[in-house]
Design an enzyme around this catalytic site. Sequence first.
Site, PDB file in Angstrom:
ATOM      1  CG  ASP A  99      -2.259   0.475   1.034  1.00 49.72           C
ATOM      2  OD1 ASP A  99      -2.394   1.525   0.385  1.00 49.72           O
ATOM      3  OD2 ASP A  99      -3.205  -0.185   1.493  1.00 49.72           O
ATOM      4  CG  ASP A 200      -4.311   5.568   0.791  1.00 47.68           C
ATOM      5  OD1 ASP A 200      -5.238   4.803   1.085  1.00 47.68           O
ATOM      6  OD2 ASP A 200      -4.169   6.692   1.302  1.00 47.68           O
ATOM      7  CD  GLU A 278      -8.865   4.381  -1.521  1.00 47.24           C
ATOM      8  OE1 GLU A 278      -9.857   4.290  -0.799  1.00 47.24           O
ATOM      9  OE2 GLU A 278      -7.939   5.185  -1.291  1.00 47.24           O
ATOM     10  CG  HIS A 335      -8.952  -1.139   4.429  1.00 44.69           C
ATOM     11  ND1 HIS A 335      -8.803  -1.190   3.053  1.00 44.69           N
ATOM     12  CD2 HIS A 335      -8.468   0.058   4.811  1.00 44.69           C
ATOM     13  CE1 HIS A 335      -8.239  -0.072   2.638  1.00 44.69           C
ATOM     14  NE2 HIS A 335      -8.021   0.697   3.689  1.00 44.69           N
ATOM     15  CG  ASP A 336     -11.340   2.274   3.521  1.00 42.66           C
ATOM     16  OD1 ASP A 336     -10.814   2.270   4.653  1.00 42.66           O
ATOM     17  OD2 ASP A 336     -10.741   2.617   2.486  1.00 42.66           O
TER      18      ASP A 336
HETATM   19  C1  GLC Z   1      -7.816   5.353   1.824  1.00 39.59           C
HETATM   20  C2  GLC Z   1      -7.728   4.153   2.724  1.00 39.59           C
HETATM   21  C3  GLC Z   1      -8.356   4.504   4.048  1.00 39.59           C
HETATM   22  C4  GLC Z   1      -7.597   5.664   4.637  1.00 39.59           C
HETATM   23  C5  GLC Z   1      -7.522   6.828   3.667  1.00 39.59           C
HETATM   24  C6  GLC Z   1      -6.505   7.844   4.093  1.00 39.59           C
HETATM   25  O1  GLC Z   1      -9.125   5.686   1.548  1.00 39.59           O
HETATM   26  O2  GLC Z   1      -8.323   3.052   2.125  1.00 39.59           O
HETATM   27  O3  GLC Z   1      -8.373   3.420   4.926  1.00 39.59           O
HETATM   28  O4  GLC Z   1      -8.201   6.070   5.822  1.00 39.59           O
HETATM   29  O5  GLC Z   1      -7.141   6.421   2.381  1.00 39.59           O
HETATM   30  O6  GLC Z   1      -5.209   7.350   3.915  1.00 39.59           O
END
Ligand code: GLC
Length: 571
Positions: A99, A200, A278, A335-336
């Site tokens: 990541d 990310d 992402e 995970h979100d």
């Molecule tokens: C992305 C991640 C999330 C995180 C955010 C800030 O959306 O998936 O878990 O809180 O970025 O880094």
Amino acid sequence: MPELKWWQKAVFYQIYPRSFADASGDGIGDLEGIRRQLDYLQDLGIEAIWLCPHYPSPLVDWGYDVADYTDVAPEYGTLADFQRLLDEAHRRNIRVILDLVLNHTSDQHPWFQESRSSRDNPKRDWYIWRDGKDSGPPNNWYSVFGGSAWEYDPRTGQYYYHFFFKEQPDLNWRNPEVKRAMFDVVRFWLDRGVDGFRLDAVGTIFEDPMLPDQRAPIRYPEWLKAWHSASDEAERERLWRIRQEMFRYQEDLPEVHDLMQELRALVDTYGDIVLVGETEDLAYYGHGNDELHLVFNFPLMKAPRLTPAVVRANQQERLGGMPSGAWPCNTMGNHDFSRVLSRYGDGQHDMEIARIAAALMLTLRGTPFLYYGEEIGMRDLILTDLAQFKDPLGRWWYQVERELFGTPHEEAVIRGARFGRDKCRTPMQWSPAPNAGFCPPGVQPWLPVHPNYMEGVNVADQLEDAWSLLSFYRRLIHLRQRTPALVAGDYLPLAEDSEEALVFLRALPPNGPACLVAMNMSDRPIRVVTGLRKWGRCMFSTHRPERREEDLRELRLAPFEITIMELKENS
Ligand code: GLC
């Protein structure tokens, strides 16, 4: 199989390291824990791992606030442990991607510590510092995690910008030194042998330097409340347009595409490296070969209901909108986001629905990303005690409910827990032993284990049961691996007016092997006319005997049946 890259063929498995497997016995998952489960992943048919952040971090955002990009968090292990994990994964033909958090660092990162120390520090311009306006922040932008996007720092009397938590200051990517430092980070891991990166929050890297005020008609918390209670599609679309106005100067600025091209050029010098963003925005594919290799099909993951019409429209939009040469990527959770069974389960046909979600991800065209625990049907755990909340987002929403909407304490806790992300990050359920085998008995895991591990939602029990969800995943992943049409074939929808059944072909052109995939997404037995003048042989089915041959013009499908037929040549 046509010439495909490894990342087009592999099923990826997303690991949240804190929650996967605890080898050291402190209630926190670690790299050694992951290493010891490589056999499990290999047996499942996994050929790539996406590891959520494993870097040292003060853990405000549980690792997405990175304090050192070139090391391993001590509670997860050491660089040597990382290398061992990577090498052993490679030995099993499992690739590993990391990541990569480009948009921001932790406020504890030495870069930010320097940057904030004085206005003339050489790293001042590595972050986004501005004077306030009218005794307030420089403009009315929001942080997507609540409140203003600007935090006042009394030490130097200026505000810094943060798209996420205030402990996650945004880097200033317009400064070439930032790019140089981050590209060094990329090289650091590629030199160690990693196979790619999940980027990310890629859309948030640049913001409009003129800082114009946004003009959304409502405030962000009200928007969120409306969004979470919106029931129909039209309302959701209306709200989505408001959100786009709200964040229009902070997301998806054109500059990001130049940066992605540079990053792509860099990773290409290392061979077959993959970049997955992402984002759901197809623009990040660039021309199909010069930006990201994969972007997630989030619209499918976020569909409020899974129906054949929803999936067909989704495929048409995604596959039709991609530049030629680009490759799709499907996921049903991360995970979100709420877990599949907690979103789509109806209490009566939960296993059937979980199988449909799995089959979609594994048979639609594109690389599948499987979130840990989905293969055993893990569910959200809604914490009822505020003191147990780990994700600040849940605590923030609790406050909003209390203060802005006057919600009573108990209800506000539940809503905070649903809004936060702890619910989908609970420890992996390995066995019916105490703590689900995640950590030793008597040790307190960092987040509570979902109690349903005692009711069959665990790996050990499901491995023994040929009809378990885990066995279903395993069978289907293995079928996919040995069936080129399922990996590389084109997607051709059939029976497009059926309200109950999703039927499509995956066919290798021209006139190559083809499969028919049929899913009855309803709880009624149905008959569906495919119009296909072919015979097929059953390769995989929840209901039909395998190897049976039949005329495919019309199919009878049992409730929630999933069947895959190999088309017989010359039929
Ligand atoms: C992305 C991640 C999330 C995180 C955010 C800030 O959306 O998936 O878990 O809180 O970025 O880094």
